[in-house]
Each structure stands twice: as structure tokens, then as C-alpha cells.
Design an enzyme around this catalytic site. Structure first.
Site, PDB file in Angstrom:
ATOM      1  N   THR A 144      43.131 -35.584  -7.326  1.00  0.00           N
ATOM      2  CA  THR A 144      44.043 -34.785  -6.756  1.00  0.00           C
ATOM      3  C   THR A 144      45.517 -35.390  -6.357  1.00  0.00           C
ATOM      4  O   THR A 144      45.319 -36.569  -6.331  1.00  0.00           O
ATOM      5  CB  THR A 144      43.672 -33.968  -5.532  1.00  0.00           C
ATOM      6  OG1 THR A 144      44.536 -32.804  -5.101  1.00  0.00           O
ATOM      7  CG2 THR A 144      43.661 -34.922  -4.214  1.00  0.00           C
ATOM      8  N   HIS A 186      40.593 -36.543  -0.411  1.00  0.00           N
ATOM      9  CA  HIS A 186      39.788 -36.092  -1.259  1.00  0.00           C
ATOM     10  C   HIS A 186      38.947 -37.239  -1.951  1.00  0.00           C
ATOM     11  O   HIS A 186      37.675 -37.172  -2.362  1.00  0.00           O
ATOM     12  CB  HIS A 186      40.655 -35.222  -2.498  1.00  0.00           C
ATOM     13  CG  HIS A 186      40.527 -33.869  -1.975  1.00  0.00           C
ATOM     14  ND1 HIS A 186      39.618 -33.010  -2.157  1.00  0.00           N
ATOM     15  CD2 HIS A 186      41.685 -33.088  -1.527  1.00  0.00           C
ATOM     16  CE1 HIS A 186      40.281 -31.743  -1.882  1.00  0.00           C
ATOM     17  NE2 HIS A 186      41.493 -31.799  -1.468  1.00  0.00           N
ATOM     18  N   GLU A 219      50.166 -31.707  -9.614  1.00  0.00           N
ATOM     19  CA  GLU A 219      49.283 -31.030  -9.491  1.00  0.00           C
ATOM     20  C   GLU A 219      49.643 -29.848  -8.270  1.00  0.00           C
ATOM     21  O   GLU A 219      49.974 -28.579  -8.405  1.00  0.00           O
ATOM     22  CB  GLU A 219      47.784 -31.181  -9.083  1.00  0.00           C
ATOM     23  CG  GLU A 219      46.978 -30.345  -8.603  1.00  0.00           C
ATOM     24  CD  GLU A 219      45.656 -31.027  -7.974  1.00  0.00           C
ATOM     25  OE1 GLU A 219      44.586 -30.318  -8.049  1.00  0.00           O
ATOM     26  OE2 GLU A 219      45.821 -32.008  -7.614  1.00  0.00           O
ATOM     27  N   HIS A 220      50.177 -30.477  -7.066  1.00  0.00           N
ATOM     28  CA  HIS A 220      50.647 -29.465  -5.813  1.00  0.00           C
ATOM     29  C   HIS A 220      52.047 -30.226  -5.711  1.00  0.00           C
ATOM     30  O   HIS A 220      52.246 -31.416  -5.207  1.00  0.00           O
ATOM     31  CB  HIS A 220      49.924 -29.770  -4.605  1.00  0.00           C
ATOM     32  CG  HIS A 220      48.097 -29.673  -4.775  1.00  0.00           C
ATOM     33  ND1 HIS A 220      47.309 -30.483  -4.994  1.00  0.00           N
ATOM     34  CD2 HIS A 220      47.638 -28.448  -4.898  1.00  0.00           C
ATOM     35  CE1 HIS A 220      46.037 -29.877  -5.298  1.00  0.00           C
ATOM     36  NE2 HIS A 220      46.279 -28.749  -4.931  1.00  0.00           N
ATOM     37  N   GLU A 242      54.755 -15.874 -52.731  1.00  0.00           N
ATOM     38  CA  GLU A 242      53.895 -16.710 -52.287  1.00  0.00           C
ATOM     39  C   GLU A 242      52.337 -17.110 -53.198  1.00  0.00           C
ATOM     40  O   GLU A 242      51.626 -17.780 -52.939  1.00  0.00           O
ATOM     41  CB  GLU A 242      53.117 -16.313 -50.736  1.00  0.00           C
ATOM     42  CG  GLU A 242      54.003 -16.403 -49.593  1.00  0.00           C
ATOM     43  CD  GLU A 242      53.649 -16.142 -48.551  1.00  0.00           C
ATOM     44  OE1 GLU A 242      52.570 -15.956 -48.181  1.00  0.00           O
ATOM     45  OE2 GLU A 242      54.325 -16.400 -47.200  1.00  0.00           O
TER      46      GLU A 242
END
Length: 439
Positions: free
Chosen positions: A243, A268, A334-335, A422
Site C-alpha cells: 500500500t 499494513h 494509490e492513496h 481493402e
């Protein structure tokens, strides 16, 4: 007092690429874990439940009596759940459900021309596998984040995997089981790590585990590597590593609150990243002093201290808050927390972050549980290119095309001309067939 967090002086910002190289990151190499993850997944594909049981014994210290958790065990876990924890989970579920439902895009119709329209609709996948890690903590909140997002998208079949726990007789932690029961999930497996990701992706018929379409959920480096291995078979979310929290703060911020938020994420994992970016040397000093006190006093002091003193954590000094936003974007956390005199002005300069928490009363830990946002977010700079987990993770956009004869006639010549250019004449002939006499 010696600094806890190392200092990085970026008051003179370098160019973007050089800036990224100067920012703190944990030494995590997913690629180095790929061979081991692939070997574990191959074992599960070849030997199914036997391989999963052996891996549980090897990595979790227990051999489950059964990989699939019985319905009665789920019901018993919910009955035994602490009333306060149940209430907290119910609040989190309610709020995350509101936030997740809001993420489901509405169907839209684009009117291309008279008689010609394209409807964009969103369809959920049929079946998902959701991973809830074990390790140093218990994560019923991750059950909520994964399951509620899938349910909000309209997914009908949900399987949850979580590692076997030696202290619980080889079953996942009872709080994990209770959270599953509370959400109406009755397909739960005691399996963890890379083997669990492989089992979800490929299925294990002997235990009734059918393959899924999408695998999501956080985990360690081997879980991240396993997601990379199975990505050609199923859709996966971001490779969630250790984290991260990055706080942009100026001298108006409360140093004690900033320090508390840095410590909360350091709790964490030893590899968790805690970064403060500020234009105030005085705030930096006050935060560092508070971090030292809080790290020494918290229950997980050893783990927190390892995180804060590691190479992945730092205080970054910048010249101004616009520079702070540039540093944050280069890091793509992340945060991200923004705690300044003018939070909205800083927010306007930010582009890359998994989730953003604005103001002194919006800590990241709120988002971990009951903000209504999702806490399964990209790490390691992935927020530059991918989103966090949400209802959209489990949805597919479909285009429904409707043309009447007159609308087709309006582009008849263009389609046949492009088909000829094409070298695909049958494409044009399929158009012309609709204009043959008698049709």
C-alpha cells in the site's frame, strides 16, 4: 532527534523522467516472481485440489480438510460475529453499495442519421473470482469492496478465495466467512496465493469450482505475478502491491493528523510507502517528530518503523504546491491526501491517483472502510493508466447497431468503396445483396 523519514529535496524540480526515478519506491519485482507463480498455477491445473492442499500446507502451515467451505460454517461464522463488527460491516456495505451503483454507466443511444442508431449498453460478466488476502491482518473490508462492486454491476455468480488459517482448522478466518455470509456469498474456498488465482482462472472441477471471467482483489507479490500469468485467460484488475499513501500538505496542516495518517498506512506492511510532499520545512520537522512518537507507541511498532525508515518512504520538499501536484502525478499514488489552505486548487492540478482524499477530515483510513469508495486500488505507479476496483471492473460495453433500409442506402456507396479498397469484395456484396430486385 534523528529524522525517521528520509528527506528528498526537490525544490528545483527536474524533468519528468528524472523526477520519477528520484521518488521513493519499495523494491518489489513482480517479474522476478513470475516463474514461481506459473509453477504453482500449473500444479493446480494438473492436480487440482491436491495441489491446493499441498500449497496451503507449505505456505499457510495447515492442510485444509476441505477446500470448499461448507454452508454451515458460513452461517456459524455469521452467528458468532461480534455485534459491533457486524454493525460496522453493514454500514460499510450500505455505503460502498451506494458508491458502486453510482459507477454503473447508463445506456446511451447515439443517433447517427435518420434511421441509424448505435446503442451503448453495459453488460456484466457472468462469473467472478474475488481474492481476499490473509497475512498480517484480517480483511473483511476487502470482502465488502470486492463483492459489493460485483453485485452492483449485476454479476450473478461470485466465488471468494481466502487463505487457510492454521488457527482456524484450515478454514479462512471466521470474520472473512461472516462477511461473505452477510453479503449472500455461499461459494467460498480456503485457498491462497498464486494457486488460488490459478484455480479461479482455470477451475477445479473436483471441488465444484468453475472457471471465472474476472479475477480481482489485493494480495502479495505472488498474487500480483499470478494475475499477470492468467491475464490471457481471464480479465484481472490492477496488480495491487504494498500500500501507498502520499500526502500533499502546507504549513496550515495539523502535523499530528498528517503523521497519524502516514502511520496508519505504514501499519499494513514493512514495504508500505508513506510519503509527505510539502513546501514547508517547518511542517516537515513537526510531522517527522510526531511520526517518531506515534511509530514507537502503536501496536505494530516494529512493522510501522520498518515501513517508515525504508527506502519507499520519505518527506519530499518542494518549492510550492503546484510543484507538489507535479510530484504526486509523477508518483501516481494509490492513496492521495490533500491537506492545504486551498485543497480544491491543488486538486485541480492533480491527474494521477487511485483515490483522492480531500481535506483534514477525510483520512485514507476512512476510505479503507466506510467512505463508500473502494479501497482496492492500483499501486506502484499504475494509477497513471488504470482505475481502482469498481462496478466498471465487472462490466463490458456492447454496441447495438440498428439501421433501416434508407439509412443503409445512405452509406451504400461508401461501404462498397472501402471494401473494394481493402480487397474484401464480399463485404461490399453483402451490402449490395440488400438492394437486389425483390428484396
Amino acid at each position: 532527534m534523528e529524522d525517521v523519514l528520509r528527506r528528498i529535496d526537490l525544490t528545483a524540480l527536474p524533468a519528468e523522467q528524472e523526477l520519477r526515478a528520484l521518488l521513493p519506491r519499495p523494491a518489489v519485482d513482480v517479474a522476478a516472481s513470475l516463474p514461481a507463480a506459473a509453477e504453482l498455477i500449473d500444479a493446480v491445473r494438473e492436480r487440482g485440489a491436491d495441489a491446493l492442499a499441498e500449497q496451503a500446507e507449505r505456505f499457510d502451515g495447515v492442510r485444509p480438510a476441505a477446500i470448499r467451505v461448507e454452508a454451515q460454517a458460513l452461517a456459524d461464522a455469521l452467528d458468532a460475529l461480534d455485534a459491533d463488527v457486524r454493525s460496522a460491516l453493514e454500514t460499510a456495505i450500505e455505503r460502498v453499495r451506494i458508491g458502486s451503483i453510482a459507477q454503473v454507466p447508463p445506456s446511451m443511444i447515439a443517433h447517427i442519421a435518420p434511421g441509424a442508431e448505435i446503442e451503448l449498453r453495459w453488460q456484466p460478466v457472468d462469473r467472478v473470482g474475488l481474492y481476499v488476502p490473509g497475512g498480517k491482518a484480517v480483511y473483511p473490508s476487502s470482502v465488502v469492496m470486492n463483492v459489493v462492486a460485483a453485485q452492483a454491476a449485476g454479476v450473478r455468480s461470485i466465488a471468494v478465495a481466502s487463505p487457510a488459517q492454521a488457527e482456524h482448522g484450515g478454514a479462512p478466518h471466521p470474520t472473512i466467512l461472516a462477511a461473505c455470509a452477510l453479503l449472500g456469498v455461499d461459494e467460498v474456498y480456503a485457498m491462497g496465493g498464486a494457486g488460488a488465482i490459478g484455480a479461479l482462472a482455470h477451475g477445479v472441477p473436483a471441488i465444484g469450482l468453475a472457471p471465472v471471467d474476472v479475477v480481482t482483489g489485493p494480495g502479495n507479490v505472488f498474487v500480483a505475478a499470478a494475475k499477470r500469468v492468467v491475464a490471457g485467460t481471464v480479465r484481472v484488475d490492477a496488480e495491487a502491491g504494498p500500500t501507498e499513501i502520499l500526502v500533499i500538505a502546507d504549513d496550515s496542516a495539523d502535523a499530528e493528523l498528517v503523521a497519524a495518517d502516514l502511520v496508519s498506512q505504514a501499519e499494513h506492511d514493512e514495504l508500505a510507502s508513506a510519503v509527505l510532499v510539502t513546501d514547508s520545512a517547518d511542517l516537515a520537522d513537526r510531522v517527522d517528530a510526531s511520526v517518531a512518537r506515534r511509530a514507537a507507541a502503536t501496536a505494530a511498532s516494529e512493522r510501522v518503523t520498518a515501513s517508515l525508515t525504508g527506502e519507499q518512504s520519505a518527506i519530499v520538499l518542494v518549492a510550492d504546491l503546484e510543484s507538489a501536484a507535479r510530484v504526486s502525478d509523477a508518483y501516481a499514488p494509490e492513496h492521495l491526501e490533500i491537506v492545504t489552505r486551498d485543497d480544491e486548487s491543488v486538486l485541480a492540478h492533480v491527474r494521477h491517483a487511485g483515490a483522492i482524499f480531500v481535506g483534514s477530515q477525510t483520512p485514507v483510513s476512512l476510505g479503507d472502510y466506510a467512505a463508500g469508495s473502494n479501497h482496492v486500488l492500483p499501486t506502484g505507479g499504475q494509477a497513471r493508466r488504470v482505475s481502482g476496483l469498481g462496478a466498471a471492473t465487472f462490466l463490458r460495453a456492447q454496441q447495438v447497431v440498428r439501421y433501416d433500409h434508407e439509412a443503409l442506402a445512405a452509406v451504400r456507396a461508401e461501404v462498397t468503396a472501402l471494401a473494394a479498397a481493402e480487397g474484401l469484395p464480399a463485404h461490399g456484396e453483402a451490402i449490395e445483396a440488400r438492394f437486389e430486385e425483390g428484396r
